[in-house]
Design a protein around this motif. Structure first.
Motif, mmCIF file in Angstrom:
data_model
loop_
_atom_site.group_PDB
_atom_site.id
_atom_site.type_symbol
_atom_site.label_atom_id
_atom_site.label_comp_id
_atom_site.label_asym_id
_atom_site.label_seq_id
_atom_site.Cartn_x
_atom_site.Cartn_y
_atom_site.Cartn_z
ATOM 1 N N LEU A 115 0.829 -1.212 0.000
ATOM 2 C CA LEU A 115 0.000 0.000 0.000
ATOM 3 C C LEU A 115 0.863 1.262 0.000
ATOM 4 O O LEU A 115 0.490 2.276 -0.603
ATOM 5 C CB LEU A 115 -0.953 -0.004 1.195
ATOM 6 N N GLU A 116 2.017 1.193 0.647
ATOM 7 C CA GLU A 116 2.934 2.335 0.636
ATOM 8 C C GLU A 116 3.516 2.549 -0.759
ATOM 9 O O GLU A 116 3.732 3.689 -1.189
ATOM 10 C CB GLU A 116 4.058 2.120 1.647
ATOM 11 N N ILE A 117 3.776 1.458 -1.470
ATOM 12 C CA ILE A 117 4.286 1.562 -2.842
ATOM 13 C C ILE A 117 3.242 2.218 -3.735
ATOM 14 O O ILE A 117 3.556 3.100 -4.553
ATOM 15 C CB ILE A 117 4.675 0.164 -3.374
ATOM 16 N N ILE A 118 1.983 1.810 -3.579
ATOM 17 C CA ILE A 118 0.900 2.425 -4.341
ATOM 18 C C ILE A 118 0.788 3.917 -4.022
ATOM 19 O O ILE A 118 0.664 4.764 -4.920
ATOM 20 C CB ILE A 118 -0.438 1.717 -4.065
ATOM 21 N N THR A 119 0.849 4.238 -2.741
ATOM 22 C CA THR A 119 0.735 5.635 -2.310
ATOM 23 C C THR A 119 1.851 6.485 -2.913
ATOM 24 O O THR A 119 1.613 7.598 -3.400
ATOM 25 C CB THR A 119 0.777 5.721 -0.773
#
Length: 242
Positions: A115-119
Motif C-alpha cells: 500500500l505504501e508503494i501504491i501511495t
C-alpha cells in the motif's frame, strides 16, 4: 514524452537473435537505465492528456488474485465432475500446488508494504511505458521508443516486471534477485520494492494464463495442444525466487 526528448522510432534493431537466452547481464542493466530515464522525464505529468492515460496502478496484483480464485473454482468443479480430458487431468495434478505458490506470492506482495508503494506511485504521478522490451526501448544519444500505446499511470516497478519475468520464463540464466536489486538501486527505490518485484516475478504467470485461456475459450486449440501448452508453462514458470 516527445517534448521531453524521447524520440519516436519506427523500429529498433536488436543484434541478439535468441535475445532472452544470449543477452549479457550488462545489457539488461543498460535497459534499466533507459527505463529510469523515461520515468524521470515523465514523472509528475498531470496535464491535458490525463483522460487519455489509463491508470493501471495495482491492476496486475488484482488480476493475479482473480486468476487464483478462478483456478480454485475450476479445480473444485473438475473434482466434482471428474476430469474430462488430459488437460483437466494436469490441472488436477498440479493446480493446487500452483495455487499455493500464487497465494504465497500475494502474501509476499502484501508483506512488502504494498500500500505504501501504491501511495508513493500516486503521489509522484508515476508513468510507465508498459512495453520495455529491447525492441521497443533503447537509450543511446536519445531515448528511442517504437510504441507508446501501453503508457499508463502505474508503479515504476511495473516497467521492470515484464522485462525480468519474460527473461525468466524464456530460460535466461540470471540472478534475478540481484537484477531486481539493481533496478531498485537505479530507480532510487527501497528494499520493499525489491521484495515486491521478486514476489511478482515468482508468480506462476504462464500456468495461470493457460488456464484462463482454456476457461474463456480465447484459444481454439485441440485438447492435446492445451495439454502441451500447460506442460510447457510449468517449465517456463520454473521455481520461485524466494
Amino acid at each position: 514524452m516527445m517534448f521531453k526528448d524521447i524520440k519516436k522510432a519506427n523500429v529498433i534493431e536488436f543484434e541478439y537473435k535468441n535475445a532472452e537466452i544470449d543477452i549479457p547481464e550488462e545489457l539488461v542493466i543498460k535497459q534499466f537505465v533507459a527505463i529510469y530515464t523515461v520515468h524521470e522525464k515523465c514523472r509528475g505529468f498531470n496535464g491535458y492528456l490525463r483522460n487519455r492515460l489509463n491508470n493501471n496502478t495495482g491492476k496486475t496484483v488484482e488480476d493475479y488474485k482473480k486468476s487464483i480464485k478462478k483456478l480454485t473454482v475450476d479445480i473444485n468443479n473438475i473434482k466434482k465432475d471428474g476430469p474430462q480430458n488430459s488437460f483437466e487431468e494436469i490441472i488436477i495434478k498440479y493446480g493446487e500446488k500452483v495455487i499455493d505458490r500464487g497465494e504465497e506470492c500475494i502474501r509476499k506482495v502484501k508483506d512488502s508494504n504494498y500500500l505504501e508503494i501504491i501511495t508513493r506511485s500516486m503521489r509522484r504521478s508515476e508513468i510507465c511505458l508498459g512495453n520495455t522490451d529491447f525492441q521497443n526501448l533503447r537509450k543511446s544519444d536519445f531515448i528511442y521508443v517504437v510504441d507508446f500505446n501501453n503508457c499508463s499511470y502505474n508503479m515504476v516497478e511495473m516497467d521492470c516486471l515484464p522485462l525480468l519475468s519474460k527473461l525468466k520464463r524464456k530460460g535466461a540464466k540470471f540472478d534475478f534477485c540481484k537484477l531486481a536489486k539493481e533496478f531498485c538501486y537505479i530507480e532510487g527505490l527501497d528494499a520493499d520494492s525489491e521484495k515486491f518485484l521478486i514476489a511478482l516475478i515468482s508468480y506462476p504467470h504462464e500456468f495461470m494464463k493457460c488456464c484462463n485461456r482454456y476457461r474463456t475459450g480465447k484459444r481454439v486449440w485441440h485438447e492435446d495442444k492445451f495439454s502441451q501448452r500447460i506442460k510447457k508453462a510449468l517449465v517456463q514458470d520454473g521455481d520461485p525466487l524466494f
